[in-house]
Design an enzyme around this catalytic site. Structure first.
Site, PDB file in Angstrom:
ATOM      1  N   GLY A   1       0.003  -2.030  -0.894  1.00 11.93           N
ATOM      2  CA  GLY A   1      -1.530  -3.338  -0.826  1.00 11.93           C
ATOM      3  C   GLY A   1      -1.447  -4.137  -1.534  1.00 11.93           C
ATOM      4  O   GLY A   1      -2.072  -5.008  -1.824  1.00 11.93           O
ATOM      5  N   LYS A   2      -0.438  -4.884  -2.649  1.00 12.41           N
ATOM      6  CA  LYS A   2      -0.279  -6.121  -3.039  1.00 12.41           C
ATOM      7  C   LYS A   2      -0.136  -7.247  -2.556  1.00 12.41           C
ATOM      8  O   LYS A   2      -0.394  -8.575  -3.027  1.00 12.41           O
ATOM      9  CB  LYS A   2       1.039  -4.920  -4.006  1.00 12.41           C
ATOM     10  N   VAL A   3      -0.089  -7.146  -0.921  1.00 11.01           N
ATOM     11  CA  VAL A   3       0.098  -8.639  -0.466  1.00 11.01           C
ATOM     12  C   VAL A   3      -0.224  -8.531   0.648  1.00 11.01           C
ATOM     13  O   VAL A   3      -0.144  -7.242   1.890  1.00 11.01           O
ATOM     14  CB  VAL A   3       1.807  -8.767  -0.417  1.00 11.01           C
TER      15      VAL A   3
END
Length: 366
Positions: free
Chosen positions: A305-307
């Site tokens: 869920g970082k990008v």
């Protein structure tokens, strides 16, 4: 390239490369973008950097490695003053070594093939082929930093810096203010960050000379407490309160993860369904197959869920950042008009409180 297009013979034709004495940086980058391998990736990275600026994204620059000892703090300074960098996450070393230039402390070109026992006897420290004097540079700067901190403590009413509860952005702002007022501000990205209200977070504060410089003060009874949790909430709040977010990552390491963990902070921990960063460019020589964060692909970050997506707006250039970073900087400075600074240092407390309020409302409604 769209996912389905990867399996067709529909890509752009590769032109026969031509160079001339009249070529501009834009021409060179377009040549790279029309070619292959990491030249193409560098061209695509330059175009993505321009896109971030043009779409008014909030842009974070992360710096690992030793970029400032070779004078590249000057490139960061230009990006700040053009409004192309809105906040920074750096190693303590990159902040510490950049200040040598502001205080006119010598840094010299040296050699990489040497006997380091001899250098040590001569009080010369080495970063590959860069030489710094132990006494004429490091010891003098250590003394200056301690004096700056002591002065800030004695005048705490006129400063954000509270030694008992501070973030590294407040520490950097304190140093930047001093340099801006008392040293060579034209040779300091910290001074420009102070002037343009760009927060500079130090992801590895205790792992640097900046923290080592506080040892004598601590042994003399002065206590220093970094509020790391407030700091990572501020960083998540900057991302949450921005319509679009991008990152330029020089190297990897802790600075890379610090900006990218804003996504998991907002979604995994606070359950705000934000989605992570919109764009990332990484300049690195780290391999992805060893399991280290420095080499982890940007696409892999989607699983955390970082990008926002693993499909577009992510470019990794596998090359020496000492070569690629100046090209990116010159391209956007040459091609895009300056933007107004977003002044995030002044907004960080407001953003923090807004994120806190949203979280509290969410908890009450569960």
């Amino acid at each position: 390239m769209h996912f389905n297009d990867k399996y067709t013979f529909s890509g752009k034709d590769i032109p026969y490369a031509k160079v001339s004495k009249d070529m501009s940086i834009e021409d060179l980058i377009e040549l790279y973008a029309s070619a292959g391998y990491n030249a193409r990736r560098l061209g695509e990275a330059a175009e993505l950097f321009y896109k971030m600026i043009d779409e008014d994204a909030t842009i974070c620059l992360t710096m690992a490695g030793a970029m400032t000892p070779i004078g590249y703090g000057g490139l960061v300074k230009e990006l700040i003053e053009h409004g192309f960098v809105d906040w920074i996450i750096a190693t303590g070393a990159n902040v510490y070594h950049d200040a040598h230039f502001a205080f006119k402390l010598p840094v010299k070109q040296g050699h990489f093939d040497v006997d380091d026992d001899i250098l040590h006897k001569k009080n010369i420290v080495r970063i590959y082929d860069v030489y710094i004097k132990e006494d004429e540079t490091l010891q003098k700067q250590d003394k200056i930093i301690r004096e700056i901190v002591e002065d800030a403590i004695n005048n705490s009413n006129s400063s954000d810096f509270n030694p008992m509860n501070f973030t590294t952005a407040e520490f950097s702002n304190m140093l930047g203010k001093y340099i801006y007022e008392n040293a060579d501000r034209e040779n300091s990205f910290l001074a420009s960050a102070y002037a343009y209200n760009v927060p500079v977070y130090i992801s590895t504060f205790k792992d640097s000379s900046l923290a080592l410089d506080l040892i004598p003060l601590r042994l003399n009874g002065k206590v220093f407490l970094v509020d790391s949790i407030r700091e990572i909430i501020e960083q998540a709040a900057i991302v949450y309160n921005s319509s679009k977010n991008g990152a330029i990552e020089i190297g990897g390491g802790v600075p890379k993860n610090t900006v990218q963990q804003t996504g998991p902070a907002l979604d995994q921990i606070l359950h705000l369904n934000h989605g992570g960063l919109d764009y990332i460019i990484q300049l690195t020589d780290a391999r992805p197959d060893t399991g280290g964060l420095s080499g982890a692909t940007l696409q892999e970050g989607k699983s955390w869920g970082k990008v926002k997506t693993s499909h577009v707006n992510l470019v990794t250039v596998y090359a020496d950042a000492s070569i690629t970073f100046p090209l990116l900087c010159l391209y956007v400075i040459s091609k895009h008009e300056p933007r107004k600074s977003k002044g995030l240092y002044l907004k960080r407390k407001e953003y923090y409180e807004r994120l806190k309020s949203i979280y509290e409302c969410q908890v009450l409604n569960r």
